[in-house]
Design a protein around this motif. Structure first.
Motif, PDB file in Angstrom:
ATOM      1  N   GLU A 217     -25.370  42.310  23.156  1.00  0.00           N
ATOM      2  CA  GLU A 217     -25.684  41.087  24.012  1.00  0.00           C
ATOM      3  C   GLU A 217     -26.196  39.932  23.185  1.00  0.00           C
ATOM      4  O   GLU A 217     -25.964  38.719  23.561  1.00  0.00           O
ATOM      5  CB  GLU A 217     -26.688  41.459  25.280  1.00  0.00           C
ATOM      6  N   ARG A 218     -27.435  40.151  22.446  1.00  0.00           N
ATOM      7  CA  ARG A 218     -27.831  39.385  21.504  1.00  0.00           C
ATOM      8  C   ARG A 218     -26.822  38.816  20.643  1.00  0.00           C
ATOM      9  O   ARG A 218     -26.865  37.612  20.473  1.00  0.00           O
ATOM     10  CB  ARG A 218     -28.763  40.020  20.831  1.00  0.00           C
ATOM     11  N   LEU A 221     -24.446  36.236  22.684  1.00  0.00           N
ATOM     12  CA  LEU A 221     -25.235  35.103  23.384  1.00  0.00           C
ATOM     13  C   LEU A 221     -25.565  33.952  22.527  1.00  0.00           C
ATOM     14  O   LEU A 221     -26.191  32.889  22.582  1.00  0.00           O
ATOM     15  CB  LEU A 221     -26.293  35.511  24.267  1.00  0.00           C
ATOM     16  N   THR A 222     -25.169  34.278  21.236  1.00  0.00           N
ATOM     17  CA  THR A 222     -25.707  33.562  19.932  1.00  0.00           C
ATOM     18  C   THR A 222     -24.449  32.268  20.204  1.00  0.00           C
ATOM     19  O   THR A 222     -23.224  32.729  20.652  1.00  0.00           O
ATOM     20  CB  THR A 222     -25.403  34.196  18.498  1.00  0.00           C
ATOM     21  N   THR A 223     -24.602  31.045  20.138  1.00  0.00           N
ATOM     22  CA  THR A 223     -23.582  30.294  20.105  1.00  0.00           C
ATOM     23  C   THR A 223     -22.237  30.508  19.199  1.00  0.00           C
ATOM     24  O   THR A 223     -22.439  30.612  18.112  1.00  0.00           O
ATOM     25  CB  THR A 223     -24.130  28.951  19.691  1.00  0.00           C
ATOM     26  N   GLN A 240     -19.337  37.180  33.634  1.00  0.00           N
ATOM     27  CA  GLN A 240     -20.593  37.408  33.362  1.00  0.00           C
ATOM     28  C   GLN A 240     -21.685  37.456  34.517  1.00  0.00           C
ATOM     29  O   GLN A 240     -22.628  38.179  34.261  1.00  0.00           O
ATOM     30  CB  GLN A 240     -21.126  35.965  32.572  1.00  0.00           C
ATOM     31  N   TYR A 330     -21.546  44.141  27.441  1.00  0.00           N
ATOM     32  CA  TYR A 330     -21.067  43.625  26.212  1.00  0.00           C
ATOM     33  C   TYR A 330     -20.869  44.676  25.195  1.00  0.00           C
ATOM     34  O   TYR A 330     -21.635  45.563  25.359  1.00  0.00           O
ATOM     35  CB  TYR A 330     -22.047  42.528  25.516  1.00  0.00           C
TER      36      TYR A 330
END
Length: 344
Positions: A217-218, A221-223, A240, A330
């Motif tokens: 997930e981290r 969610l990074t661009t 989502q 994710y």
């Protein structure tokens, strides 16, 4: 007089054989008693077997989804044909009533034509085949009879088509039942294996999955370098919104999903209809074979038979409904054998 002969003694050979057999039996019994009990499968071994069963269950699930989709399609087609037959029968009845009215009028005006009498007592197809009688009919009557004949043939064809589809529907329902049983059997076997784990082992597995999900997930969610656009962006956003929803085989929303159920539901929210099964979705758009060319919102397909699908989430991650016992989440794209992506 009673015999006083000594009873025959067993031979030394026989005694030796018996003694040897008894000793072997004692030895085997001792070995069995002292043998170490079979080792309980480790947590990781159980997980590997369970994951394999879940993969097989998902493969069967997509077959189940295909049979279910076919069943629904056939039911709609049969319903349409039956409606058409009902309307056609009404039209046929009206045509026959109209011809009957002509005959009645002819009778009132001076007697019914012999050829019309023939029609009223026989099948119109047989009547029209008797071409020698057509010159006895008025042009209006000939036209009415021809319309009746055409309508009868249409109805016969439609009824035959409906009959064929009903047989197909029956076999599809049988297939559906078999696939459902296959899925349930795989899931039951997986659950039986999981039940062999201790509470501590189950907790450890859950913790491992949770850590992996948080990490994915981290990363997702990074661009991302290739953000979603257009219809894919809308569908991905819809997916989502369902993060945390449970996986249920055969489900396509709005509260639970299987893999292709999530992707088809998400695109429907974006106003786009795509096929229901992962295999069919694989042909819904141009394919992208290189992971480096994927964009967020592309569909991504896994395994050689394409039985799993999800959304590309960017940075090497996918958003998908993984399997029974999990939720929409994710996950790393490398956790499964990637085949290609599809851009809708």
């Amino acid at each position: 007089m009673a015999s006083h002969r000594r009873p025959k003694q067993p031979s030394r050979t026989r005694v030796t054989v018996l003694t040897t057999a008894a000793a072997a039996a004692v030895a085997l019994s001792s070995q069995a008693a002292n043998a170490a009990p079979s080792e309980k499968p480790s947590k990781d071994e159980v997980k590997a077997k369970v994951d394999k069963l879940y993969e097989e269950a998902e493969h069967a699930t997509e077959k189940y989804n295909g049979a279910k989709e076919k069943q629904e399609k056939l039911q709609k087609e049969i319903s349409t044909i039956q409606d058409n037959v009902a309307r056609g029968q009404e039209e046929l009845n009206d045509l026959r009533d109209g011809l009957g009215s002509m005959a009645s009028a002819q009778y009132r005006s001076g007697g019914i034509d012999p050829s019309v009498q023939l029609f009223l007592s026989a099948d119109p197809d047989d009547y029209l085949d008797k071409a020698s009688t057509l010159d006895q009919l008025s042009g209006q009557q000939v036209e009415a009879l021809k319309k009746i004949q055409v309508k009868q043939r249409e109805l016969a064809q439609q009824r035959s088509e409906a009959s064929g589809k009903l047989k197909d529907l029956s076999s599809t329902r049988t297939e559906l039942g078999k696939k459902k049983s296959e899925v349930q059997a795989k899931l039951a076997e997986a659950q039986k294996l999981l039940n062999t784990l201790t509470a501590a082992e189950k907790a450890a597995l859950a913790a491992e999955e949770e850590r992996a999900t948080r990490a994915s997930e981290r990363t997702a969610l990074t661009t991302p370098s290739a953000p979603a656009t257009g219809r894919a962006a809308s569908a991905y956003s819809a997916a989502q919104s369902k993060i945390g929803s449970p996986y249920v085989y055969g489900a396509s929303g709005p509260s639970s999903f299987d893999c292709s159920g999530l992707t088809s539901w998400a695109f429907a929210q974006a106003g786009i209809a795509i096929p229901r099964t992962s295999q069919a979705q694989a042909s819904a758009g141009p394919r992208i074979y290189s992971q480096s060319d994927l964009q967020v919102g592309d569909l991504v397909f896994f395994y050689g038979d394409l039985h799993h699908v999800g959304f590309y989430a960017g940075n090497g991650q996918v958003l998908h409904a993984p399997r029974t016992g999990t939720v929409v989440r994710y996950e790393s794209i490398n956790n499964m054998p990637y085949q290609f992506g599809v851009r809708i």
